[in-house]
Design a protein around this motif. Structure first.
Motif, PDB file in Angstrom:
ATOM      1  N   ALA A 189       0.832  -1.211   0.000  1.00 32.89           N
ATOM      2  CA  ALA A 189       0.000   0.000   0.000  1.00 32.89           C
ATOM      3  C   ALA A 189       0.867   1.262   0.000  1.00 32.89           C
ATOM      4  O   ALA A 189       0.531   2.259  -0.658  1.00 32.89           O
ATOM      5  CB  ALA A 189      -0.928  -0.024   1.207  1.00 32.89           C
ATOM      6  N   TRP A 190       1.976   1.217   0.713  1.00 35.83           N
ATOM      7  CA  TRP A 190       2.881   2.370   0.765  1.00 35.83           C
ATOM      8  C   TRP A 190       3.495   2.637  -0.609  1.00 35.83           C
ATOM      9  O   TRP A 190       3.479   3.770  -1.101  1.00 35.83           O
ATOM     10  CB  TRP A 190       3.978   2.104   1.799  1.00 35.83           C
ATOM     11  N   LEU A 191       4.033   1.599  -1.247  1.00 34.57           N
ATOM     12  CA  LEU A 191       4.654   1.793  -2.562  1.00 34.57           C
ATOM     13  C   LEU A 191       3.639   2.282  -3.586  1.00 34.57           C
ATOM     14  O   LEU A 191       3.935   3.141  -4.425  1.00 34.57           O
ATOM     15  CB  LEU A 191       5.300   0.490  -3.032  1.00 34.57           C
ATOM     16  N   ARG A 192       2.435   1.734  -3.531  1.00 34.56           N
ATOM     17  CA  ARG A 192       1.397   2.152  -4.492  1.00 34.56           C
ATOM     18  C   ARG A 192       1.051   3.624  -4.272  1.00 34.56           C
ATOM     19  O   ARG A 192       0.962   4.407  -5.232  1.00 34.56           O
ATOM     20  CB  ARG A 192       0.161   1.285  -4.324  1.00 34.56           C
ATOM     21  N   ALA A 193       0.844   4.015  -3.009  1.00 36.72           N
ATOM     22  CA  ALA A 193       0.515   5.411  -2.716  1.00 36.72           C
ATOM     23  C   ALA A 193       1.664   6.333  -3.096  1.00 36.72           C
ATOM     24  O   ALA A 193       1.444   7.462  -3.571  1.00 36.72           O
ATOM     25  CB  ALA A 193       0.175   5.558  -1.238  1.00 36.72           C
ATOM     26  N   LEU A 194       2.901   5.862  -2.920  1.00 38.18           N
ATOM     27  CA  LEU A 194       4.063   6.686  -3.252  1.00 38.18           C
ATOM     28  C   LEU A 194       4.132   6.953  -4.750  1.00 38.18           C
ATOM     29  O   LEU A 194       4.330   8.110  -5.170  1.00 38.18           O
ATOM     30  CB  LEU A 194       5.333   5.991  -2.774  1.00 38.18           C
ATOM     31  N   GLN A 195       3.965   5.923  -5.562  1.00 33.11           N
ATOM     32  CA  GLN A 195       4.034   6.151  -7.012  1.00 33.11           C
ATOM     33  C   GLN A 195       2.921   7.079  -7.471  1.00 33.11           C
ATOM     34  O   GLN A 195       3.138   7.944  -8.331  1.00 33.11           O
ATOM     35  CB  GLN A 195       3.970   4.825  -7.763  1.00 33.11           C
ATOM     36  N   HIS A 204      -4.680 -10.213  -0.853  1.00 34.13           N
ATOM     37  CA  HIS A 204      -4.038 -10.886  -1.987  1.00 34.13           C
ATOM     38  C   HIS A 204      -4.741 -12.211  -2.271  1.00 34.13           C
ATOM     39  O   HIS A 204      -4.136 -13.277  -2.246  1.00 34.13           O
ATOM     40  CB  HIS A 204      -2.562 -11.106  -1.661  1.00 34.13           C
ATOM     41  N   GLN A 205      -6.028 -12.125  -2.557  1.00 36.75           N
ATOM     42  CA  GLN A 205      -6.828 -13.311  -2.871  1.00 36.75           C
ATOM     43  C   GLN A 205      -6.636 -13.692  -4.337  1.00 36.75           C
ATOM     44  O   GLN A 205      -6.786 -12.854  -5.229  1.00 36.75           O
ATOM     45  CB  GLN A 205      -8.307 -13.023  -2.624  1.00 36.75           C
ATOM     46  N   ALA A 206      -6.301 -14.951  -4.575  1.00 36.70           N
ATOM     47  CA  ALA A 206      -6.237 -15.436  -5.956  1.00 36.70           C
ATOM     48  C   ALA A 206      -7.646 -15.551  -6.502  1.00 36.70           C
ATOM     49  O   ALA A 206      -8.525 -16.135  -5.870  1.00 36.70           O
ATOM     50  CB  ALA A 206      -5.538 -16.790  -6.013  1.00 36.70           C
ATOM     51  N   THR A 207      -7.870 -14.988  -7.682  1.00 36.49           N
ATOM     52  CA  THR A 207      -9.219 -14.897  -8.255  1.00 36.49           C
ATOM     53  C   THR A 207      -9.328 -15.787  -9.495  1.00 36.49           C
ATOM     54  O   THR A 207      -9.228 -15.309 -10.619  1.00 36.49           O
ATOM     55  CB  THR A 207      -9.552 -13.437  -8.622  1.00 36.49           C
ATOM     56  N   HIS A 208      -9.536 -17.074  -9.250  1.00 29.74           N
ATOM     57  CA  HIS A 208      -9.799 -17.994 -10.355  1.00 29.74           C
ATOM     58  C   HIS A 208     -11.309 -17.910 -10.637  1.00 29.74           C
ATOM     59  O   HIS A 208     -12.100 -18.697 -10.117  1.00 29.74           O
ATOM     60  CB  HIS A 208      -9.407 -19.421  -9.979  1.00 29.74           C
ATOM     61  N   ASP A 209     -11.690 -16.941 -11.440  1.00 33.03           N
ATOM     62  CA  ASP A 209     -13.108 -16.666 -11.681  1.00 33.03           C
ATOM     63  C   ASP A 209     -13.551 -17.211 -13.026  1.00 33.03           C
ATOM     64  O   ASP A 209     -12.789 -17.199 -14.001  1.00 33.03           O
ATOM     65  CB  ASP A 209     -13.379 -15.162 -11.630  1.00 33.03           C
ATOM     66  N   HIS A 210     -14.794 -17.663 -13.066  1.00 31.93           N
ATOM     67  CA  HIS A 210     -15.388 -18.113 -14.323  1.00 31.93           C
ATOM     68  C   HIS A 210     -15.625 -16.886 -15.205  1.00 31.93           C
ATOM     69  O   HIS A 210     -16.277 -15.928 -14.780  1.00 31.93           O
ATOM     70  CB  HIS A 210     -16.703 -18.833 -14.034  1.00 31.93           C
ATOM     71  N   PRO A 211     -15.099 -16.876 -16.439  1.00 33.87           N
ATOM     72  CA  PRO A 211     -15.192 -15.661 -17.270  1.00 33.87           C
ATOM     73  C   PRO A 211     -16.618 -15.252 -17.608  1.00 33.87           C
ATOM     74  O   PRO A 211     -16.864 -14.076 -17.886  1.00 33.87           O
ATOM     75  CB  PRO A 211     -14.426 -16.051 -18.549  1.00 33.87           C
ATOM     76  N   VAL A 212     -17.552 -16.195 -17.591  1.00 32.40           N
ATOM     77  CA  VAL A 212     -18.928 -15.887 -17.988  1.00 32.40           C
ATOM     78  C   VAL A 212     -19.870 -15.845 -16.786  1.00 32.40           C
ATOM     79  O   VAL A 212     -20.682 -14.925 -16.645  1.00 32.40           O
ATOM     80  CB  VAL A 212     -19.437 -16.919 -19.016  1.00 32.40           C
ATOM     81  N   LEU A 213     -19.757 -16.821 -15.903  1.00 27.86           N
ATOM     82  CA  LEU A 213     -20.687 -16.931 -14.785  1.00 27.86           C
ATOM     83  C   LEU A 213     -20.145 -16.331 -13.499  1.00 27.86           C
ATOM     84  O   LEU A 213     -20.831 -16.329 -12.481  1.00 27.86           O
ATOM     85  CB  LEU A 213     -21.032 -18.408 -14.545  1.00 27.86           C
ATOM     86  N   THR A 234      -3.944  -6.853  -9.441  1.00 28.72           N
ATOM     87  CA  THR A 234      -4.716  -6.166 -10.469  1.00 28.72           C
ATOM     88  C   THR A 234      -4.288  -4.707 -10.603  1.00 28.72           C
ATOM     89  O   THR A 234      -4.337  -4.131 -11.687  1.00 28.72           O
ATOM     90  CB  THR A 234      -6.216  -6.257 -10.174  1.00 28.72           C
ATOM     91  N   GLY A 235      -3.902  -4.072  -9.491  1.00 27.93           N
ATOM     92  CA  GLY A 235      -3.398  -2.703  -9.549  1.00 27.93           C
ATOM     93  C   GLY A 235      -4.446  -1.632  -9.694  1.00 27.93           C
ATOM     94  O   GLY A 235      -4.111  -0.456  -9.847  1.00 27.93           O
ATOM     95  N   GLU A 236      -5.723  -1.995  -9.624  1.00 25.54           N
ATOM     96  CA  GLU A 236      -6.766  -0.997  -9.818  1.00 25.54           C
ATOM     97  C   GLU A 236      -8.037  -1.417  -9.092  1.00 25.54           C
ATOM     98  O   GLU A 236      -8.153  -2.542  -8.607  1.00 25.54           O
ATOM     99  CB  GLU A 236      -7.061  -0.831 -11.316  1.00 25.54           C
ATOM    100  N   GLY A 237      -8.992  -0.506  -9.056  1.00 27.22           N
ATOM    101  CA  GLY A 237     -10.293  -0.817  -8.479  1.00 27.22           C
ATOM    102  C   GLY A 237     -10.291  -0.820  -6.964  1.00 27.22           C
ATOM    103  O   GLY A 237      -9.350  -0.357  -6.302  1.00 27.22           O
ATOM    104  N   ARG A 238     -11.358  -1.378  -6.407  1.00 25.89           N
ATOM    105  CA  ARG A 238     -11.516  -1.408  -4.959  1.00 25.89           C
ATOM    106  C   ARG A 238     -10.565  -2.400  -4.305  1.00 25.89           C
ATOM    107  O   ARG A 238     -10.261  -2.283  -3.123  1.00 25.89           O
ATOM    108  CB  ARG A 238     -12.958  -1.776  -4.612  1.00 25.89           C
ATOM    109  N   ASP A 239     -10.112  -3.391  -5.047  1.00 29.25           N
ATOM    110  CA  ASP A 239      -9.226  -4.424  -4.511  1.00 29.25           C
ATOM    111  C   ASP A 239      -7.953  -4.475  -5.353  1.00 29.25           C
ATOM    112  O   ASP A 239      -7.736  -5.407  -6.125  1.00 29.25           O
ATOM    113  CB  ASP A 239      -9.925  -5.783  -4.524  1.00 29.25           C
ATOM    114  N   PRO A 240      -7.084  -3.471  -5.210  1.00 33.00           N
ATOM    115  CA  PRO A 240      -5.925  -3.377  -6.110  1.00 33.00           C
ATOM    116  C   PRO A 240      -4.883  -4.469  -5.896  1.00 33.00           C
ATOM    117  O   PRO A 240      -3.994  -4.627  -6.725  1.00 33.00           O
ATOM    118  CB  PRO A 240      -5.335  -1.999  -5.773  1.00 33.00           C
ATOM    119  N   PHE A 241      -5.003  -5.226  -4.796  1.00 36.38           N
ATOM    120  CA  PHE A 241      -3.997  -6.250  -4.522  1.00 36.38           C
ATOM    121  C   PHE A 241      -4.516  -7.669  -4.721  1.00 36.38           C
ATOM    122  O   PHE A 241      -3.868  -8.636  -4.307  1.00 36.38           O
ATOM    123  CB  PHE A 241      -3.449  -6.073  -3.104  1.00 36.38           C
TER     124      PHE A 241
END
Length: 820
Positions: free
Chosen positions: A617-623, A703-712, A741-748
């Motif tokens: 979070a520190w490095l992201r805020a710094l950049q 840092h949750q791994a997101t193995h998500d179904h692309p359609v459902l 992901t680097g973006e959105g509500r859950d950037p990590f």
């Protein structure tokens, strides 16, 4: 009142019963497509019986009397377990997603039609050798045999998704498999977007010298200064706000920083405790459920081959035989160039070339859209490649009026023999043979890591574009397409592809790092996928005189961040253990607690620790603070922390510390000020999202791994059944890579990493192991949909054995395919 109550009870009971009946009906229909692995099936297309033995992990071991029938069996097995995935990949390559998904995928279809990957793939079939043509035909016949079985036995349309997105499934064709490889090439390519971003950034910066800070050159010999993009195309606005392409999980276009990556390392017998060669490989791709990889064993005429396949492709892409092991990592070869083409002001159907104005090659293409009227595109090609509209990749921001953009890319070859190379690799006997067959590989370019029983090697495979020494940008920003010096001049000789065989040190490896330092145009690339992980890898490899299978596994699972260890002392140099004591609950107190935790941290990105979250979070805020005033809205395009940029700023390399001063403010901020302010930003963000008890934070929660179904994956309720979410260790710059992901509500969130891991020991090949991130099946009701997921998360593996007796001993089913 009693009557009303009784009727309410009856109605409620009725609704509950109806809901249960609906759930039961849905389950019944969906379960009909679960494959039966223990049966005998009469099929068309095979010349002799095929046996498919499913071991305890549901890995198919495919046996037949000849190689084409083995590929027939692989096609049948792929269609049993991954039919929906295969059909979606084919539709993506065809540019036909909108026929079943509607308007949300029109932008994908438009770009794929313009690239014409599907047409080029089918034209490439004739370029394959006879063995490969036979394999492609047999594989397609195996897929179609499963389709026939589904239709004849009413097996739930083959996959649960088929009920929700009902569309006819046409027979598989040999060219479809080549199209899947080309689609993978698109997912692994990032140079096009990098060129656009570099051009946009150069237009935005007041000081052109600062371009090398935010988009730094990988350490090594320097390159000549680039021309200013504004000088190439006068009149462009210094900044134009781009229009982001609609975001959908079905998109095959990688976001910046999320193109291909990977790790691979090998050890010669002299560096192996067992006296045999060693190979470890973990290719990195975006996470999905099911994953990209599918484990299989093929018993070919030359012997067994086992490893990771891609559904739709009749080849083990990374794996081993009893003679050879091979692994893949993205080479980052610069195989894409954007050209700005000048239109004829008197005839917009012509564009300027070194030989004068020429007409575009054009043809119409109709896109059918579910529930909407179809649209007709006019596809245009120049001598440099297809024309891309300004709405894609923010091209409108860098294209002057009266001009258009075209793309040169090695994957756009109509004689792509990469499939022939992939099949020949499985039949190679040693490292030298494997390197030789790599000449046929066109795209996507890869670093091919190899071991036989005695030798280790690494070869960059894939066509290297031949560029003119006078090229204005050396492939780094778009160039005028009417100047001969900017155009490709064919392909460099295969001998120019970097090659390393039997090094004196006995260790070879690649983490997407810079592998060679040669002058342009033999440079390979100016953009590389890693400048950080390689340092940790070097340390682990050199810390032992000899290695074992287990030490290679330990390196694959290593979570120590070289980046954290090197950057934290720089950015916190004036903050450690400074300042007076502060009351509990104050920002100063939180800052002191955070700094105290980080000062005692060893850089391990463990999911159970708080320090990785504070650091990230520190490095992201710094950049964000460093670049926001210089780049304005364009800063949002820099979603991931660039360690070399932070290092340049805090070491003040070539005056880079100027980024610390906010131009719009009256005071002159120092880099210490920026570090302190960014840490406060990070702690506020953490408090809002995870609470104020810093010692209780867990990196794995973010840092949750997101193995998500692309359609459902976004469907309410259903997403809990089809998505696989896991708390994970690692990070952007660890060997156990978990790219955020680097973006959105859950950037990590962890969205990109090792979907497959394999480690092969040629002193005892059957002690080799492998694992995928999800499971073999693409059917979410199958026990094999996610059975490997927890093993993968814990860093465990399953055996990679070619011993048929072991496979038979605990088989979960044996399928016998009998010719009609």
């Amino acid at each position: 009142m009693g009557i009303v109550f009784r009727w309410l009870v009856r109605i409620t009971t009725g609704l509950i019963l109806l809901a249960l009946a609906a759930v039961a009906l849905v389950y019944f229909l969906a379960s009909q497509s679960l494959p039966d692995y223990d049966q005998t099936v009469e099929v068309s297309g095979a010349s002799a019986p095929v046996e498919i033995i499913r071991d305890t992990a549901n890995v198919p071991h495919i046996l037949a009397e000849n190689d084409p029938d083995v590929f027939f069996g692989l096609g049948y097995a792929h269609a049993q377990d991954r039919l929906w995935q295969m059909t979606v990949m084919r539709r993506t390559a065809q540019g036909r997603l909108s026929e079943i998904f509607g308007a949300r995928t029109v932008h994908i279809d438009k770009l794929l039609r313009r690239l014409d990957l599907y047409g080029l793939a089918h034209r490439s079939v004739d370029a394959q050798d006879d063995y490969t043509k036979a394999a492609l035909r047999a594989y397609a016949a195996g897929v179609n045999a499963r389709l026939d079985e589904i239709n004849e036995a009413a097996l739930g349309r083959g996959a649960p998704e088929m009920f929700l997105f009902n569309a006819p499934v046409s027979p598989w064709q040999p060219g479809d498999s080549i199209a899947v490889i080309k689609l993978m090439g698109l997912q692994l390519s990032g140079h096009l977007e990098d060129e656009v971003l570099r051009a946009r950034t150069s237009l935005m910066l007041n000081d052109p010298a600062r371009l090398t800070d935010i988009l730094p050159n990988v350490p090594g010999a320097g390159i000549a200064a680039l021309p200013e993009y504004a000088a190439l195309f006068p009149g462009l606005p210094r900044y134009a706000r781009g229009t982001p392409m609609p975001d959908t999980p079905l998109s095959p276009f990688p976001k910046r920083g999320l193109a291909g990556a990977s790790n691979a390392w090998t050890a010669a017998p002299s560096r192996s405790a067992s006296g045999g060669t060693l190979l470890a490989n973990d290719p990195h791709l975006g996470f999905t459920a099911p994953g990209v990889w599918y484990l299989a064993r093929l018993e070919l005429a030359k012997g067994g081959v086992i490893g990771a396949t891609i559904p739709g492709v009749p080849a083990v892409m990374t794996g081993r035989s009893d003679r050879l092991g091979w692994g893949l990592t993205s080479s980052y070869l610069d195989d894409q160039d954007l050209h700005i083409e000048r239109l004829n002001p008197e005839n917009p159907e012509e564009y300027l070339t070194p030989d004068g104005f020429k007409k575009f090659r054009t043809r119409p293409s109709i896109i059918e859209i579910k529930d909407e009227a179809p649209i007709t595109l006019t596809l245009r090609w120049t001598e440099n490649g297809p024309v891309l509209p300004g709405s894609h990749y923010n091209l409108e921001t860098i294209t002057p009026p009266g001009h258009i953009a075209s793309l040169s890319w090695t994957a756009l070859s109509p004689r792509d023999t990469s499939m022939t190379a992939s099949l020949a690799l499985m039949n190679a006997d040693n490292v030298r043979e494997a390197i030789d067959v790599g000449e046929l590989f066109i795209s996507p370019s890869q670093n091919l890591s190899l071991v036989d029983k005695d030798t280790i090697g690494l070869k960059l495979i894939g066509a290297m574009p031949k560029r003119d020494l006078r090229n204005q940008s050396r492939g780094r920003i778009p160039t005028p397409g009417w100047l001969a010096e900017n155009l490709w001049q064919g392909r460099l000789p295969y001998a120019d592809n970097p090659e390393f065989v039997a090094p004196a040190g006995g260790i070879l490896g690649n983490t997407n790092n810079k592998i060679i330092d040669r002058p342009f145009p033999l440079h390979v690339s100016y953009e590389w996928g890693d400048t950080q992980r390689v340092h940790r890898w070097e340390r682990l490899m050199q810390s032992r005189e000899v290695h074992t299978r287990d030490s290679f596994i330990e390196a694959q699972l290593d979570t120590v961040s070289f980046t954290a260890r090197s950057l934290l002392p720089l950015i916190g140099a004036d903050l450690w253990f400074t300042g007076a004591s502060a009351p509990e609950g104050t920002p100063e107190r939180q800052r002191q607690i955070a700094l105290s935790l980080l000062a005692e941290w060893n850089g391990e990105m463990n999911e159970h620790l708080p320090e990785p979250l504070i650091y990230a979070a520190w490095l992201r805020a710094l950049q964000i603070r460093l670049i926001s005033d210089e780049l304005g809205p364009l800063a949002a395009e820099y979603k991931h922390v660039e360690p070399l940029f932070i290092e340049r700023v805090y070491r003040d390399i070539d005056g880079a510390s100027v980024w610390c001063d906010v131009r719009q403010s009256a005071p002159s901020e120092t880099c210490t000020d920026m570090a302190r302010l960014a840490l406060d930003d990070a702690l506020i963000w953490i408090a809002e999202n995870y609470g104020t008890a810093l010692q209780s934070l867990r990196w794995g929660d973010a840092h949750q791994a997101t193995h998500d179904h692309p359609v459902l994956g976004n469907v309410p309720v259903l997403r809990f059944f089809v998505n696989i979410r896991q708390s994970t260790s690692g990070g952007d710059n660890t060997l156990l890579r978990g790219r955020t992901t680097g973006e959105g509500r859950d950037p990590f969130q962890n969205v990109h990493g090792a979907g497959y891991r394999g480690v092969y020991d040629f002193a005892d090949p059957d002690s080799s192991v492998f694992i995928t991130a999800t499971g073999q099946s693409g059917h979410f009701l199958s026990r094999y949909y996610d059975d490997q997921a927890q093993l993968w998360r814990r860093g465990e593996y399953i055996p990679m054995s070619l011993d048929l007796d072991l496979a038979r001993a605990a088989a979960v089913g044996v399928t016998n395919l009998i010719p009609r």
